[in-house]
Design an enzyme around this catalytic site. Structure first.
Site, PDB file in Angstrom:
ATOM      1  N   SER A 119       0.829  -1.205   0.000  1.00 34.33           N
ATOM      2  CA  SER A 119       0.000   0.000   0.000  1.00 34.33           C
ATOM      3  C   SER A 119       0.861   1.252   0.000  1.00 34.33           C
ATOM      4  O   SER A 119       0.346   2.351  -0.161  1.00 34.33           O
ATOM      5  CB  SER A 119      -0.915   0.005   1.227  1.00 34.33           C
ATOM      6  OG  SER A 119      -0.148  -0.181   2.389  1.00 34.33           O
ATOM      7  N   HIS A 140      -3.200  -3.375  -5.751  1.00 40.33           N
ATOM      8  CA  HIS A 140      -3.490  -2.975  -4.369  1.00 40.33           C
ATOM      9  C   HIS A 140      -4.969  -3.162  -4.062  1.00 40.33           C
ATOM     10  O   HIS A 140      -5.822  -2.407  -4.545  1.00 40.33           O
ATOM     11  CB  HIS A 140      -3.061  -1.510  -4.153  1.00 40.33           C
ATOM     12  CG  HIS A 140      -3.245  -1.054  -2.741  1.00 40.33           C
ATOM     13  ND1 HIS A 140      -3.565   0.235  -2.406  1.00 40.33           N
ATOM     14  CD2 HIS A 140      -3.184  -1.738  -1.570  1.00 40.33           C
ATOM     15  CE1 HIS A 140      -3.679   0.318  -1.093  1.00 40.33           C
ATOM     16  NE2 HIS A 140      -3.458  -0.858  -0.569  1.00 40.33           N
ATOM     17  N   GLU A 152      -6.415  -1.108  -7.120  1.00 47.36           N
ATOM     18  CA  GLU A 152      -5.566  -0.163  -7.848  1.00 47.36           C
ATOM     19  C   GLU A 152      -4.533  -0.984  -8.625  1.00 47.36           C
ATOM     20  O   GLU A 152      -3.842  -1.819  -8.038  1.00 47.36           O
ATOM     21  CB  GLU A 152      -4.837   0.772  -6.880  1.00 47.36           C
ATOM     22  CG  GLU A 152      -5.774   1.748  -6.173  1.00 47.36           C
ATOM     23  CD  GLU A 152      -5.032   2.648  -5.186  1.00 47.36           C
ATOM     24  OE1 GLU A 152      -5.249   3.872  -5.245  1.00 47.36           O
ATOM     25  OE2 GLU A 152      -4.250   2.139  -4.348  1.00 47.36           O
ATOM     26  N   ASN A 190      -4.464   6.096  -0.999  1.00 48.31           N
ATOM     27  CA  ASN A 190      -3.739   6.552   0.192  1.00 48.31           C
ATOM     28  C   ASN A 190      -3.174   7.958   0.041  1.00 48.31           C
ATOM     29  O   ASN A 190      -2.965   8.658   1.031  1.00 48.31           O
ATOM     30  CB  ASN A 190      -2.644   5.552   0.573  1.00 48.31           C
ATOM     31  CG  ASN A 190      -3.228   4.343   1.281  1.00 48.31           C
ATOM     32  OD1 ASN A 190      -4.317   4.423   1.858  1.00 48.31           O
ATOM     33  ND2 ASN A 190      -2.544   3.226   1.231  1.00 48.31           N
TER      34      ASN A 190
HETATM   35  N1  CAA Z   1     -11.142  -3.333   7.785  1.00 49.13           N
HETATM   36  C1  CAA Z   1     -11.434  -4.567   8.273  1.00 49.13           C
HETATM   37  N2  CAA Z   1     -12.676  -5.033   8.449  1.00 49.13           N
HETATM   38  C2  CAA Z   1     -13.679  -4.218   8.139  1.00 49.13           C
HETATM   39  C3  CAA Z   1     -13.465  -2.908   7.637  1.00 49.13           C
HETATM   40  C4  CAA Z   1     -12.122  -2.474   7.453  1.00 49.13           C
HETATM   41  N3  CAA Z   1     -11.814  -1.265   6.977  1.00 49.13           N
HETATM   42  N4  CAA Z   1     -14.670  -2.341   7.417  1.00 49.13           N
HETATM   43  C5  CAA Z   1     -15.588  -3.237   7.774  1.00 49.13           C
HETATM   44  N5  CAA Z   1     -15.012  -4.377   8.208  1.00 49.13           N
HETATM   45  C6  CAA Z   1     -15.659  -5.603   8.689  1.00 49.13           C
HETATM   46  C7  CAA Z   1     -16.662  -5.327   9.809  1.00 49.13           C
HETATM   47  O1  CAA Z   1     -16.017  -5.291  11.074  1.00 49.13           O
HETATM   48  C8  CAA Z   1     -17.591  -6.524   9.704  1.00 49.13           C
HETATM   49  O2  CAA Z   1     -16.982  -7.637  10.354  1.00 49.13           O
HETATM   50  P1  CAA Z   1     -17.896  -8.673  11.182  1.00 49.13           P
HETATM   51  O3  CAA Z   1     -18.842  -9.228  10.167  1.00 49.13           O
HETATM   52  O4  CAA Z   1     -16.890  -9.650  11.705  1.00 49.13           O
HETATM   53  O5  CAA Z   1     -18.573  -7.851  12.255  1.00 49.13           O
HETATM   54  C9  CAA Z   1     -17.598  -6.834   8.195  1.00 49.13           C
HETATM   55  O6  CAA Z   1     -16.453  -6.154   7.634  1.00 49.13           O
HETATM   56  C10 CAA Z   1     -18.850  -6.343   7.519  1.00 49.13           C
HETATM   57  O7  CAA Z   1     -19.004  -4.947   7.843  1.00 49.13           O
HETATM   58  P2  CAA Z   1     -20.425  -4.233   7.893  1.00 49.13           P
HETATM   59  O8  CAA Z   1     -21.244  -4.849   8.999  1.00 49.13           O
HETATM   60  O9  CAA Z   1     -20.194  -2.750   7.917  1.00 49.13           O
HETATM   61  O10 CAA Z   1     -21.095  -4.753   6.530  1.00 49.13           O
HETATM   62  P3  CAA Z   1     -21.537  -3.990   5.245  1.00 49.13           P
HETATM   63  O11 CAA Z   1     -21.754  -5.056   4.227  1.00 49.13           O
HETATM   64  O12 CAA Z   1     -22.645  -3.042   5.555  1.00 49.13           O
HETATM   65  O13 CAA Z   1     -20.300  -3.099   4.790  1.00 49.13           O
HETATM   66  C11 CAA Z   1     -18.087  -2.594   4.083  1.00 49.13           C
HETATM   67  C12 CAA Z   1     -19.051  -3.669   4.546  1.00 49.13           C
HETATM   68  C13 CAA Z   1     -18.414  -2.202   2.629  1.00 49.13           C
HETATM   69  C14 CAA Z   1     -16.688  -3.220   4.120  1.00 49.13           C
HETATM   70  C15 CAA Z   1     -18.191  -1.317   4.991  1.00 49.13           C
HETATM   71  O14 CAA Z   1     -18.093  -1.697   6.345  1.00 49.13           O
HETATM   72  C16 CAA Z   1     -17.128  -0.328   4.664  1.00 49.13           C
HETATM   73  O15 CAA Z   1     -17.209   0.396   3.678  1.00 49.13           O
HETATM   74  N6  CAA Z   1     -16.072  -0.248   5.504  1.00 49.13           N
HETATM   75  C17 CAA Z   1     -14.966   0.669   5.305  1.00 49.13           C
HETATM   76  C18 CAA Z   1     -13.896  -0.060   4.565  1.00 49.13           C
HETATM   77  C19 CAA Z   1     -12.757   0.813   4.184  1.00 49.13           C
HETATM   78  O16 CAA Z   1     -12.813   2.024   4.169  1.00 49.13           O
HETATM   79  N7  CAA Z   1     -11.662   0.131   3.796  1.00 49.13           N
HETATM   80  C20 CAA Z   1     -10.518   0.807   3.304  1.00 49.13           C
HETATM   81  C21 CAA Z   1      -9.448   0.704   4.283  1.00 49.13           C
HETATM   82  S1  CAA Z   1      -8.102   1.599   3.638  1.00 49.13           S
HETATM   83  C22 CAA Z   1      -7.128   0.455   2.925  1.00 49.13           C
HETATM   84  O17 CAA Z   1      -7.348  -0.733   2.938  1.00 49.13           O
HETATM   85  C23 CAA Z   1      -5.989   1.072   2.214  1.00 49.13           C
HETATM   86  C24 CAA Z   1      -4.717   0.925   2.845  1.00 49.13           C
HETATM   87  O18 CAA Z   1      -3.762   0.698   2.140  1.00 49.13           O
HETATM   88  C25 CAA Z   1      -4.524   1.205   4.273  1.00 49.13           C
END
Ligand code: CAA
Length: 292
Positions: A119, A140, A152, A190
């Site tokens: 990342s 990514h 990505e 990012n």
């Molecule tokens: N990281 C890890 N787990 C995540 C997460 C995240 N960012 N976001 C959500 N989850 C997990 C939740 O904890 C949940 O786990 P459980 O079932 O064990 O409770 C599961 O995913 C489902 O989440 P929701 O109940 O919210 O279900 P949903 O279907 O309504 O939505 C989702 C799922 C689309 C992932 C939503 O939660 C979402 O958009 N989350 C934000 C994710 C995000 O922004 N990710 C980007 C991170 S940045 C990255 O990865 C870049 C990097 O290089 C650092």
């Protein structure tokens, strides 16, 4: 170029998600971990994740079984030798990644495309550890990989055009929407997300709003699925700190500089959800309470 067999190196959070996604999409997939224990842990997290999808009704039991049949695990890098693409998702450390790619370069057939899920590290720097720079790029994925729709696809100045197109097609074939990005620190997401996450911490340090209020404001005011402090705790504060440090090193711009509070939380071992405490206390994961 046709991709039939996919290799994934590393079966942690990202690697297991990528391996699961490839196997569900119909690819014969082999995932490698360094020890049998880590491999068992990774494979059982995939089984749990698939079971959850079946439970939620988003996948049938038969599809789950078929995906598991297409997936195998190994501790030997040589078992990835005949893969058409190998996606590396080992720890975010340049030495570890370069060593992995040096070994893969020997183990894999010359046509194998190499992709890194990094990342923050430079794809060009990783590419330089191999003798196949034109067959090297970034893929990514985002956490949680099985649910997040984006990948990505990152090209360097020497990535072959056909290899790049193959990778874009591969991204589509595993159910993601690929975006084209060039190899600069943080790629697209990012580059924009990290300054935002750091700014939220600065806003809190300056007393603009509480952790809960900043999160609520960005959730309800912008329609984001979660606020910046919750997202930071999900990503891991050590990871945000690490990415920010690399980006600051690349751009020397203040917006990428990790704020003092982030550094102190990391020094204290408060990495977020995975350690039980970060900006929130996650003792009750369904009902996190602000910890500061
Ligand atoms: N990281 C890890 N787990 C995540 C997460 C995240 N960012 N976001 C959500 N989850 C997990 C939740 O904890 C949940 O786990 P459980 O079932 O064990 O409770 C599961 O995913 C489902 O989440 P929701 O109940 O919210 O279900 P949903 O279907 O309504 O939505 C989702 C799922 C689309 C992932 C939503 O939660 C979402 O958009 N989350 C934000 C994710 C995000 O922004 N990710 C980007 C991170 S940045 C990255 O990865 C870049 C990097 O290089 C650092």
């Amino acid at each position: 170029m046709e991709i039939k067999k996919v290799g994934v190196v590393g079966c942690g959070l990202m690697g297991s998600g990528i391996a699961q996604t490839a196997a569900v999409a119909g690819y014969e997939t082999v995932v490698r971990e360094i020890t049998a224990d880590l491999l068992d842990k990774g494979l059982s997290s995939i089984e749990k994740s698939l079971a959850k999808l079946v439970e939620k009704g988003t996948m049938s039991g038969e599809d789950r079984q078929a995906a598991l049949r297409r997936l195998s695990g190994t501790v030997r890098l040589e078992d990835l030798g005949d893969c058409d693409i190998v996606i590396e998702a080992v720890s975010e450390n340049i030495e570890v990644k370069n060593q992995t790619f040096r070994e893969l370069d020997v183990a894999c057939k010359p046509e194998t495309i190499f992709a890194s899920n990094t990342s923050s590290l430079s794809i060009t720097q990783l590419m330089a550890a191999t003798h196949r720079p034109e067959r090297f790029l970034g893929l990514h994925f985002f956490n949680p990989v099985p649910l997040m729709k984006l990948v990505e696809v990152v090209r360097t100045i020497v990535t072959d055009r056909d290899v790049y197109e193959t990778a874009l097609q591969f991204g589509l074939s595993v159910g993601k929407t690929p975006v084209r990005a060039r190899d600069t620190g943080g790629f697209i997401v990012n580059r924009l997300l990290i300054p935002y996450l750091l700014d939220a911490i600065r806003a809190f340090e300056e007393g603009i709003g509480s952790i809960a209020d900043v999160d609520t404001a960005m959730k309800l005011g912008c329609g984001y699925p979660m606020g910046p402090f919750t997202l930071n705790d999900f990503i891991g504060l050590d990871t945000t700190y690490y990415i920010a440090t690399i980006m600051f090193d690349e751009f020397k711009e203040k917006r990428f500089a990790p704020p003092p509070l982030l550094k102190r939380l990391v020094l204290a071992g408060h990495y977020g959800k995975k350690t039980g405490k970060g900006f929130y206390d996650w003792s009750d994961p369904k009902n996190p309470k602000p910890a500061l």
